[in-house]
Design a protein around this motif. Structure first.
Motif, PDB file in Angstrom:
ATOM      1  N   LYS A 190     -10.120  99.081  -4.031  1.00 12.10           N
ATOM      2  CA  LYS A 190     -10.230  97.802  -3.344  1.00 12.10           C
ATOM      3  C   LYS A 190      -9.306  97.778  -2.132  1.00 12.10           C
ATOM      4  N   ALA A 191      -9.864  97.403  -0.984  1.00 10.86           N
ATOM      5  CA  ALA A 191      -9.091  97.339   0.264  1.00 10.86           C
ATOM      6  C   ALA A 191      -8.460  95.959   0.388  1.00 10.86           C
ATOM      7  N   GLU A 192      -7.154  95.936   0.687  1.00 12.28           N
ATOM      8  CA  GLU A 192      -6.412  94.686   0.830  1.00 12.28           C
ATOM      9  C   GLU A 192      -5.775  94.624   2.216  1.00 12.28           C
ATOM     10  N   PRO A 193      -6.567  94.387   3.260  1.00 11.18           N
ATOM     11  CA  PRO A 193      -6.001  94.390   4.615  1.00 11.18           C
ATOM     12  C   PRO A 193      -4.998  93.274   4.870  1.00 11.18           C
ATOM     13  N   ALA A 194      -5.049  92.192   4.085  1.00  4.43           N
ATOM     14  CA  ALA A 194      -4.153  91.059   4.319  1.00  4.43           C
ATOM     15  C   ALA A 194      -2.685  91.425   4.149  1.00  4.43           C
ATOM     16  N   VAL A 195      -2.387  92.514   3.434  1.00  7.75           N
ATOM     17  CA  VAL A 195      -0.982  92.899   3.243  1.00  7.75           C
ATOM     18  C   VAL A 195      -0.329  93.314   4.553  1.00  7.75           C
ATOM     19  N   TRP A 196      -1.132  93.521   5.595  1.00  9.35           N
ATOM     20  CA  TRP A 196      -0.608  93.904   6.907  1.00  9.35           C
ATOM     21  C   TRP A 196      -0.398  92.711   7.831  1.00  9.35           C
ATOM     22  N   GLY A 197      -0.876  91.532   7.429  1.00 13.68           N
ATOM     23  CA  GLY A 197      -0.776  90.393   8.329  1.00 13.68           C
ATOM     24  C   GLY A 197      -1.692  90.563   9.531  1.00 13.68           C
ATOM     25  N   ASP A 198      -1.353  89.879  10.611  1.00 13.26           N
ATOM     26  CA  ASP A 198      -2.160  89.934  11.833  1.00 13.26           C
ATOM     27  C   ASP A 198      -1.840  91.222  12.599  1.00 13.26           C
ATOM     28  N   VAL A 199      -2.556  92.287  12.297  1.00 16.61           N
ATOM     29  CA  VAL A 199      -2.242  93.606  12.853  1.00 16.61           C
ATOM     30  C   VAL A 199      -2.492  93.653  14.353  1.00 16.61           C
ATOM     31  N   ILE A 200      -1.775  94.548  15.009  1.00 12.16           N
ATOM     32  CA  ILE A 200      -1.940  94.774  16.445  1.00 12.16           C
ATOM     33  C   ILE A 200      -3.131  95.707  16.674  1.00 12.16           C
TER      34      ILE A 200
END
Length: 298
Positions: A190-200
């Motif tokens: 499962k991918a959890e991109p939110a752990v990076w916040g608002d990425v650049i």
């Protein structure tokens, strides 16, 4: 119906001397590609045109040939593909998911330190950096220059909450077995991109980011298998999100163990003791270096 030929890629950056970790990843890619009669590609990831130089690229190619790495097509160079990356950013901007940000890393650190001093715990991303506080996110709807005029002049961030809201189903990626055995069905992660916040997704000095360039080029080159170090394991969540937003296919991934120094730290290009050039100049043979990496044990 014939099955398409698998495609692997090794994608180093010519911003310093290659070290044992790069050699390990390159040869592991080659080993896995040859086992399944796959195409092996080399990609020059040189989006940082200040640090990545022609001289370092020449040395990098020489070191790769010396260690025995082979590739099947002329390498592509990201430094000549900025228009493609800008097109991708504009497509994401059309979804209303991007905004300009002026806060530097030091400013973010000061802001977070102030919040934590006041008793507010602050989350870190998987690399240990404080998550961007999002102070400029609410300014997105105020009058602003078109993104095409902003790229390369300001930091461009992805509104992670809005991006996730665009996706109805959970995101997953396929991760190969821990020993790289391609005969075993990959695991669904499962991918959890939110752990990076608002990425650049673009910087002031570089009009794109590793994340954008990586997913665009993997898709353009038809890459089916991405074999890279475990330091990029959690970044795969960002890549899956971008692939979904841009309508791009997702490769199968394998994140291998890292070669570390005696202090168990990740190798760095600034550490000359493990650079291929220095090992080569010290009289070691390619086989000596391969034995030192323990690649034959895989």
């Amino acid at each position: 119906m014939s099955v398409a030929q698998p495609v692997f890629r090794f994608a180093p950056s010519p911003n310093g001397e290659l070290h044992l970790g790069h050699a390990y990843s390159a040869l592991l890619n080659l080993q896995m590609a040859r086992r399944c009669n796959a195409k092996m590609l080399l990609r020059i990831e040189g989006i940082d045109t200040q640090r990545c130089t022609a001289a370092l690229e020449k040395q990098m190619l020489e070191d790769l040939e010396w260690i025995g790495f082979e590739w099947d097509e002329e390498p592509i160079r990201q430094s000549g593909r900025f228009d493609l990356y800008q097109d991708a950013l504009l497509k994401i901007d059309e979804l209303g998911l991007l905004y300009a940000s002026g806060m530097s890393r030091s400013e973010i650190k000061r802001e977070v330190t102030k919040l934590e001093s006041a008793g507010t715990p602050w989350p870190r991303d998987p690399d240990g950096s404080p998550i961007y506080p999002g102070k400029e996110r609410e300014l997105r709807d105020s009058p602003r220059k078109p993104l095409s005029k902003t790229i390369g002049r300001q930091i461009i961030r992805l509104d992670m909450a809005m991006a996730k809201a665009k996706i109805n189903d959970p995101l997953f990626w396929n991760e190969m077995a821990s020993n790289g055995n391609m005969d075993v069905n990959p695991e669904e992660v499962k991918a959890e991109p939110a752990v990076w916040g608002d990425v650049i997704l673009a910087r002031r000095d570089v009009p794109t980011s590793y994340h954008i360039a990586c997913v665009i080029d993997d898709a353009a080159q038809g890459v089916t298998h991405v074999v890279r170090g475990k330091d990029l394991y959690f970044a795969t969540a960002i890549h899956r999100l971008l692939q979904h937003l841009l309508g791009l296919p997702a490769p199968v991934y394998f994140h291998h163990e890292l070669i570390r120094n005696d202090e168990r730290q990740k190798l760095s290009k600034s550490d000359g003791h493990t650079s291929l050039r220095q090992l080569r100049n010290s009289g070691l043979s390619p086989m000596d270096v391969i034995d030192r990496m323990g690649l034959s044990l895989l």
